[in-house]
Design an enzyme around this catalytic site. Structure first.
Site, PDB file in Angstrom:
ATOM      1  N   HIS A  50       0.877  -1.185   0.000  1.00 27.75           N
ATOM      2  CA  HIS A  50       0.000   0.000   0.000  1.00 27.75           C
ATOM      3  C   HIS A  50       0.905   1.223   0.000  1.00 27.75           C
ATOM      4  O   HIS A  50       1.266   1.772   1.043  1.00 27.75           O
ATOM      5  CB  HIS A  50      -0.935   0.018   1.214  1.00 27.75           C
TER       6      HIS A  50
ATOM      7  N   ASP B 264       2.104   6.986   1.956  1.00 27.25           N
ATOM      8  CA  ASP B 264       2.656   8.110   1.180  1.00 27.25           C
ATOM      9  C   ASP B 264       4.002   8.511   1.783  1.00 27.25           C
ATOM     10  O   ASP B 264       4.108   9.537   2.458  1.00 27.25           O
ATOM     11  CB  ASP B 264       1.698   9.307   1.212  1.00 27.25           C
TER      12      ASP B 264
ATOM     13  N   GLU C 221     -11.591   3.839   6.679  1.00 24.98           N
ATOM     14  CA  GLU C 221     -10.566   4.797   7.111  1.00 24.98           C
ATOM     15  C   GLU C 221     -11.261   6.025   7.685  1.00 24.98           C
ATOM     16  O   GLU C 221     -11.067   6.381   8.847  1.00 24.98           O
ATOM     17  CB  GLU C 221      -9.666   5.175   5.939  1.00 24.98           C
TER      18      GLU C 221
ATOM     19  N   HIS D 130      -9.830   1.483  -0.614  1.00 21.00           N
ATOM     20  CA  HIS D 130      -9.694   2.260   0.614  1.00 21.00           C
ATOM     21  C   HIS D 130     -11.064   2.273   1.303  1.00 21.00           C
ATOM     22  O   HIS D 130     -12.033   2.802   0.741  1.00 21.00           O
ATOM     23  CB  HIS D 130      -9.302   3.704   0.299  1.00 21.00           C
TER      24      HIS D 130
ATOM     25  N   GLY E 111      -9.637   8.474  -1.819  1.00 23.24           N
ATOM     26  CA  GLY E 111     -10.096   9.854  -1.724  1.00 23.24           C
ATOM     27  C   GLY E 111     -11.132  10.028  -0.627  1.00 23.24           C
ATOM     28  O   GLY E 111     -11.062   9.377   0.418  1.00 23.24           O
TER      29      GLY E 111
ATOM     30  N   HIS F 254       1.508   4.784  -2.349  1.00 27.97           N
ATOM     31  CA  HIS F 254       1.043   5.666  -3.424  1.00 27.97           C
ATOM     32  C   HIS F 254       2.234   6.263  -4.165  1.00 27.97           C
ATOM     33  O   HIS F 254       3.027   6.997  -3.577  1.00 27.97           O
ATOM     34  CB  HIS F 254       0.178   6.789  -2.859  1.00 27.97           C
TER      35      HIS F 254
END
Length: 333
Positions: free
Chosen positions: A12, A279, A200, A197, A170, A14
């Site tokens: 996972h 990220d 979350e 996703h 998103g 990005h």
């Protein structure tokens, strides 16, 4: 805490959330794009989380500077290549890089299909150069709506043989999975794996929906699953993987502290949860930090950390033969 006899994975991660601050500075100068700072030291607070953000959407704004400098397809190719270089530096044997081509194309109206091709090229060249094995996951950025996601899907399908899976990321609360049923039907028809996703920002119902309606084989983050015992049982029994991202969940205020993170609970319940970065450039962390600092702080024992490492390969979007070959390669090294 990393077992060097086992493959180290990050499934996972990005690609468009791992654009180096130096690269942002370089591309800003190359394309004469106004940046919030002119030196690397001054730029970092604008492109990297230096404290906890109040929510997920606030966190996501930190990503924007990285894509604002993607003024050409060559720039997209560069950041894809550098993602593989970063993975190699971290000692990763296998990485699944996910990216939103529409998000990467948006600032400079690049052709979305061209962005997909540039990312494929950059990752391929990086793998050949650095010896890392990688797969690509296409993201539909739900925040931009159904039509924009359809454009992303079409661009990804134009290169379907080079894409392994489809994801939805998103604003989970504003754009629920129910809006994207037809998109995921097409993805499954193309033979792609599905990860979503979910859980979350929204609750367990978002995870149920991702599994039942979108066909998710894995869940990104999924921290709210612990609120539903039946869901936890289902995840364990059906071997649906959870892509846990410890530091990220704290920085987005999804979880209050590492001590409160549900990864330990997932592992105790027999859920196939793995350790990942999310990220890295925006967060200022790497996979080594997640294993050596974040995981112990989240209460994981040495054996639980090892199990999370094993799970990373177990739930990877690879065939059994590919997994076996990777295990043998690492064991022989």
């Amino acid at each position: 805490m990393i077992d060097i006899t086992l493959p180290l994975t990050d499934i996972h991660r990005h690609l468009d959330g791992n654009i180096r601050a130096q690269t942002i500075l370089d591309l800003g100068r190359q394309f004469n794009i106004a940046l919030p700072a002119k030196t690397l030291e001054a730029l970092i607070p604008h492109v990297q989380v230096t404290s906890t953000e109040p929510d997920l959407v606030s966190f996501l704004t930190k990503l924007d500077w990285g894509v604002k400098v993607l003024a050409s397809l060559d720039a997209c190719r560069r950041v894809a290549f550098e993602n593989i270089e970063d993975a190699a530096r971290n000692g990763l044997h296998y990485v699944e890089l996910r990216f939103s081509p529409g998000y990467m194309a948006m600032a400079h109206q690049l052709p979305i299909a061209g962005v997909v091709e540039a990312v494929i090229d950059g990752v391929r060249d990086g793998c050949n150069t650095f010896g890392v094995e990688a797969r690509l996951i296409g993201i539909m950025s739900r925040t931009f709506g159904e039509a924009a996601c359809l454009q992303e899907l079409d661009a990804l399908l134009a290169h379907r043989e080079k894409i392994t899976a489809l994801d939805l990321a998103g604003d989970e609360l504003g754009f629920p999975g129910s809006l994207f049923l037809s998109h995921f039907n097409r993805a499954r028809d193309a033979g792609w794996h599905i990860t979503v996703h979910a859980g979350e920002a929204a609750g367990p119902e978002s995870i149920w929906q991702a599994i039942r309606e979108l066909g998710a084989e894995r869940i990104g983050h999924g921290v709210k699953a612990v609120e539903d015992r039946a869901l936890m049982d289902f995840l364990a029994q059906q071997r649906i993987g959870i892509e846990s991202c410890l530091t990220s969940n704290i920085q987005t205020s999804t979880v209050a502290s590492l001590a409160d993170h549900p990864l330990k609970t997932f592992l105790e319940h027999g859920v196939l949860a793995s350790l990942n970065t999310d990220d890295p450039a925006v967060q200022g962390v790497d996979i080594i930090h997640e294993y050596h600092v974040a995981a112990p702080a989240a209460g994981l024992s040495r054996e639980q950390i090892r199990q999370a490492q094993i799970n990373g390969l177990e739930i990877a979007f690879l065939s059994d033969g590919e997994k076996r070959a990777l295990r043998e390669k690492v064991a022989a090294a």
